[in-house]
Design a protein around this motif. Sequence first.
Motif, short mmCIF file in Angstrom:
data_model
loop_
_atom_site.label_atom_id
_atom_site.label_comp_id
_atom_site.label_asym_id
_atom_site.label_seq_id
_atom_site.Cartn_x
_atom_site.Cartn_y
_atom_site.Cartn_z
N ALA A 95 0.83 -1.20 0.00
CA ALA A 95 0.00 0.00 0.00
C ALA A 95 0.87 1.25 0.00
CB ALA A 95 -0.92 0.00 1.22
N PHE A 96 1.92 1.27 0.82
CA PHE A 96 2.82 2.43 0.85
C PHE A 96 3.56 2.55 -0.48
CE2 PHE A 96 3.12 0.73 5.38
CZ PHE A 96 1.92 1.31 5.72
N TYR A 97 3.89 1.39 -1.04
CA TYR A 97 4.52 1.30 -2.35
C TYR A 97 3.60 1.92 -3.41
CZ TYR A 97 6.87 -1.75 -5.94
OH TYR A 97 7.55 -2.29 -7.00
N ALA A 98 2.30 1.56 -3.33
CA ALA A 98 1.33 2.09 -4.29
C ALA A 98 1.18 3.60 -4.13
CB ALA A 98 -0.01 1.41 -4.09
N ILE A 99 1.14 4.06 -2.88
CA ILE A 99 0.97 5.49 -2.63
C ILE A 99 2.15 6.26 -3.22
CG2 ILE A 99 0.93 7.24 -0.82
CD1 ILE A 99 -0.71 5.19 0.85
N GLY A 100 3.37 5.76 -2.98
CA GLY A 100 4.55 6.40 -3.54
C GLY A 100 4.51 6.40 -5.06
N ALA A 101 4.09 5.26 -5.64
CA ALA A 101 4.08 5.13 -7.10
C ALA A 101 3.10 6.11 -7.73
CB ALA A 101 3.74 3.70 -7.48
N TYR A 102 1.86 6.11 -7.23
CA TYR A 102 0.84 6.98 -7.83
C TYR A 102 1.17 8.44 -7.59
CZ TYR A 102 -2.57 3.55 -9.40
OH TYR A 102 -3.21 2.55 -10.09
N ALA A 103 1.59 8.79 -6.35
CA ALA A 103 1.83 10.20 -6.04
C ALA A 103 2.96 10.75 -6.89
CB ALA A 103 2.17 10.35 -4.55
N SER A 104 4.09 10.04 -6.96
CA SER A 104 5.22 10.59 -7.71
C SER A 104 4.93 10.57 -9.20
CB SER A 104 6.48 9.80 -7.39
OG SER A 104 6.31 8.48 -7.82
N GLY A 105 4.23 9.54 -9.67
CA GLY A 105 3.86 9.51 -11.08
C GLY A 105 3.00 10.69 -11.45
N MET A 106 2.03 11.02 -10.59
CA MET A 106 1.17 12.16 -10.88
C MET A 106 1.97 13.46 -10.87
SD MET A 106 -2.23 11.05 -8.83
CE MET A 106 -3.12 12.57 -9.08
N LEU A 107 2.92 13.56 -9.94
CA LEU A 107 3.71 14.80 -9.86
C LEU A 107 4.55 15.01 -11.11
CD1 LEU A 107 4.84 14.75 -6.14
CD2 LEU A 107 3.27 16.34 -7.21
N THR A 108 5.20 13.95 -11.59
CA THR A 108 6.06 14.16 -12.77
C THR A 108 5.22 14.27 -14.04
OG1 THR A 108 6.40 11.79 -13.04
CG2 THR A 108 8.07 12.97 -11.81
N VAL A 109 4.15 13.49 -14.15
CA VAL A 109 3.39 13.49 -15.41
C VAL A 109 2.43 14.68 -15.48
CG1 VAL A 109 1.70 12.21 -16.77
CG2 VAL A 109 3.60 11.01 -15.71
N LEU A 110 1.65 14.88 -14.43
CA LEU A 110 0.60 15.90 -14.52
C LEU A 110 1.13 17.30 -14.25
CD1 LEU A 110 -2.34 14.12 -12.65
CD2 LEU A 110 -1.70 14.01 -15.04
N TRP A 111 2.09 17.42 -13.34
CA TRP A 111 2.54 18.76 -12.98
C TRP A 111 4.00 19.03 -13.34
CZ3 TRP A 111 -0.65 16.14 -9.27
CH2 TRP A 111 -1.97 16.59 -9.32
N GLY A 112 4.61 18.08 -14.08
CA GLY A 112 5.92 18.33 -14.63
C GLY A 112 7.05 18.53 -13.62
N TRP A 113 6.95 17.87 -12.45
CA TRP A 113 8.03 17.98 -11.48
C TRP A 113 9.28 17.25 -11.96
CZ3 TRP A 113 7.12 17.89 -5.56
CH2 TRP A 113 6.12 18.82 -5.22
N HIS A 114 10.43 17.60 -11.38
CA HIS A 114 11.63 16.82 -11.57
C HIS A 114 11.50 15.53 -10.76
CE1 HIS A 114 15.91 15.69 -11.14
NE2 HIS A 114 16.00 16.21 -12.35
N ILE A 115 12.21 14.49 -11.16
CA ILE A 115 11.98 13.20 -10.49
C ILE A 115 12.41 13.19 -9.02
CG2 ILE A 115 14.16 12.22 -11.37
CD1 ILE A 115 11.86 9.69 -11.47
N VAL A 116 13.51 13.90 -8.69
CA VAL A 116 14.02 13.78 -7.32
C VAL A 116 13.05 14.38 -6.28
CG1 VAL A 116 15.91 14.36 -5.77
CG2 VAL A 116 16.40 13.57 -8.07
N PRO A 117 12.57 15.63 -6.48
CA PRO A 117 11.57 16.10 -5.52
C PRO A 117 10.31 15.23 -5.52
CG PRO A 117 11.86 17.69 -7.31
CD PRO A 117 12.97 16.70 -7.41
N ALA A 118 9.93 14.70 -6.68
CA ALA A 118 8.74 13.83 -6.73
C ALA A 118 8.97 12.58 -5.89
CB ALA A 118 8.44 13.44 -8.17
N MET A 119 10.21 12.08 -5.89
CA MET A 119 10.51 10.91 -5.07
C MET A 119 10.39 11.22 -3.59
SD MET A 119 13.64 9.04 -6.88
CE MET A 119 13.66 7.75 -5.68
N PHE A 120 10.91 12.40 -3.22
CA PHE A 120 10.82 12.74 -1.80
C PHE A 120 9.36 12.92 -1.39
CE2 PHE A 120 15.34 13.74 -2.33
CZ PHE A 120 15.81 12.99 -1.27
N ALA A 121 8.56 13.51 -2.30
CA ALA A 121 7.14 13.67 -1.98
C ALA A 121 6.48 12.30 -1.83
CB ALA A 121 6.46 14.47 -3.09
N GLY A 122 6.81 11.36 -2.73
CA GLY A 122 6.24 10.02 -2.64
C GLY A 122 6.62 9.34 -1.34
N ALA A 123 7.91 9.48 -0.97
CA ALA A 123 8.38 8.87 0.28
C ALA A 123 7.68 9.50 1.48
CB ALA A 123 9.89 9.02 0.40
#
Lengths: 292, 301
Positions: B36-64
Motif C-alpha cells: 500500500a505504501f509502495y502504491a501510494i509512492g508510485a501513484y503520487a510521484s507519477g502524478m507529480l512528474t506526469v501531470l505537474w511536470g516535477w523533476h523526479i528527485v523532488p517527486a521521489m521525496f514527496a512520494g516517500a
Amino acid sequence: MFDFIQAILDGILFGTTYSLIGIGFTLVFGVMHKINMAYAAASIGAAYVGLVSASAMKAASAWAVFGCSLVAGGVLGFLVYLICFHLIPLRNENATLMSTVGMLLLADELISHATTGAPQNYPATLEDVMFRFGEMSIRGDLVVVFAVSVACTAALLLLLYRTRLGLATRAVAQQPIAAQLCGMRVAQVNALTFVITGVLGGIAGALICSAVGSLSILLTGPLTVKGLIVTVIGGLGSVPGAIVAGLLVGGLENAFQHFRGVTERDMYVMLLLFAFLIFRPGGIFARGQGRD
Amino acid sequence: MEFYYGLAQTIGIHTLLGLSAYIILLTGQMSMAQAAFYAIGAYASGMLTVLWGWHIVPAMFAGAALGAAAAAAVGFPALRVKGLMLVIATLAFGEGVRLFFFNFDYQIQKGNVKVGPLGGEGFRQIRYFPENGWTSGEVMLFVWVFVLLIMAMIWWFDRSRYGAVLRAVGDDELAAQSVGINLTAVKVSAMTIGGAIAGLAGCLYAHYTTHIEHLAFGVLQSVFAVSYPIIGGLASVFGTLAAVIFVQGLLVEGLRFLGDWRNLLFGLLIIVAMVVRPSGFLDGQMLRNFRRWFGLRGRNA
C-alpha cells in the motif's frame, strides 16, 4: 426501501459463510495463538477436491460434493498443521506465520493450475427456488447456505461444550501448560483443532462456491481478507463473536454495495474494521478494555 | 545488456521493498501493508512528474513523505493492538488502498492525449525517463544509488543506539518497556521509516515500468516484501539483499524454462525455507561464522 431490506437480508444469509471462515481462524488462534493464513485458500481447495472426487465417483449432486469437500477439508487441515506448525518451532512467530502465507500461495497456484485458471461450474443445492413474501423474495440456495451454516455452528458448539475433546480444546486454549500438566496431549489437541476447522472450511468452501455458482481462485483472496476481518471484529479467539461478526459484515457489505456500488463496497468494509480497531480493539464481546 | 539492466532495476526495487519490511520486522511487528505504501509512492510521484511536470528527485521525496505519512497513520491505531492484530489490520489497510486506486480517476488533457490515473485501467504513460533521454543504464544507476543509500542508512541504524532499541523491542517487549523504552514511539517510528522506504521504492517502480495499475499492489506484493527479510534473516541487511537476488534473479528469471510451474515454487520455497531455517538464512550464528571466516570484527565481537 424494499430493495435495501432485501439487500441486507441476502447479505446476512450469505454472511453465515463468513462466520464459518471466521470461526476457523478464531479457533486456531484460540488454541495456538497463531493465525493460519492458508485457511481460506485450503477451504476453496477442499471444495475443488470435493468437486473433482465427487464427479470421479459419478455422483454429481450437490450433497455428494459437500460430503467429499468435508472430508478433503479435514485432510487438508491436517496437512497444513503438519507442514506449517509441526515442522517449524512454534516460538519462531514470523516463521510459522510466513509458512502459512507460503501455503496460501501454494494452494492458490495449485488450484489455478488444476483448473487452468478457468472458473469451474459448481452444482447448486436448490436451483430456481424462490420464497416470496409480498415484495421481497429470498433465493432458495441462500436459505440452504444459511441452514447448513447454522447446523455446522451448532454441531461445533456441541462439540466444544459437551464432549471431552471440546473440554480439552478449551483447556489448551486457556492454559496450554496447565493442560499439559493435567495429562492432555497438547500436540494432539492442536492437530485435531486443525482437522475440525478444516472440515468446517471444506463445508464453507463448498457452500460459498455453490452459492456463487462457480469455483475460481479469485475467491481465495477476498475470502481470506473477509475471514480475517470477521475474526478481528468478533474478537480474536471468540467463537460467538465470529458468528455475529460474520452476519454483520455480510449484511453491511450488501448495504454498502446497495448505496455505493460493487467496486467501492470492500473499501467501506475495511473502514468498518478500522473503526473497530480504534474503538473496540477486543471485538464485539470484549470484556472491559481489550487494549494494552 | 538491456535485459540485465532491467533485472538489476527489479532487484534494486525489490531490495528497497524488502528493507522497508526489514526495519519493521526488527521491532517484532509484521506489516502486510508494504504494497500500500509502495502504491501510494508510485501513484503520487507519477502524478507529480506526469501531470505537474516535477523533476523526479523532488517527486521521489514527496512520494516517500506520503508513504511515511500513511504508515504513521495506519501504525498509530493498529499498534495499540498487538502482533497478529497488526498483521490483519495492515492486510486490510493494504486491500483498502488497492481498492482506492481501483476507483481513483484523475485525468487532465495534455497536448492531445488525456493523462493520469484511470481506475481499473491504471496509470499509463509515466514517461519521465524516456522523455528526458535517460538510457536504461542510467536508470539502473539511479535506482542503485538509492538502494545503496538506504542500505547504508539501515546498516548504520543497526550499529547505532536506535538499532539496539529496535531489536530490544523485537526481542522482548516487556523487558524493553521496563528499561524505559517508549514502545509506541519505537514501533510507530519504525513503521514510518518503513513506509518512507516503500514509498521511495514505489516511485522508482512507477517510473521504471511507465504503467502502473492496482493489480500490481495486491496482497502478493506485500507478501514478497515481508518474505525477503524473513527468508534472508534478520541479522543483517545483507540477508535481505541475498534473498532478493535469490528469488528475483535465480527463481523468477533463472527458472523461466519451467513456465507456469515457477509460480508454484515461490510458495513452496517459503515453506521449505521456514522449515529448514526458521530464523532465516543469515541469522546471528551464520553472521558470526562469516565474520570468523573473513576475520571481521562485528558489533558483538
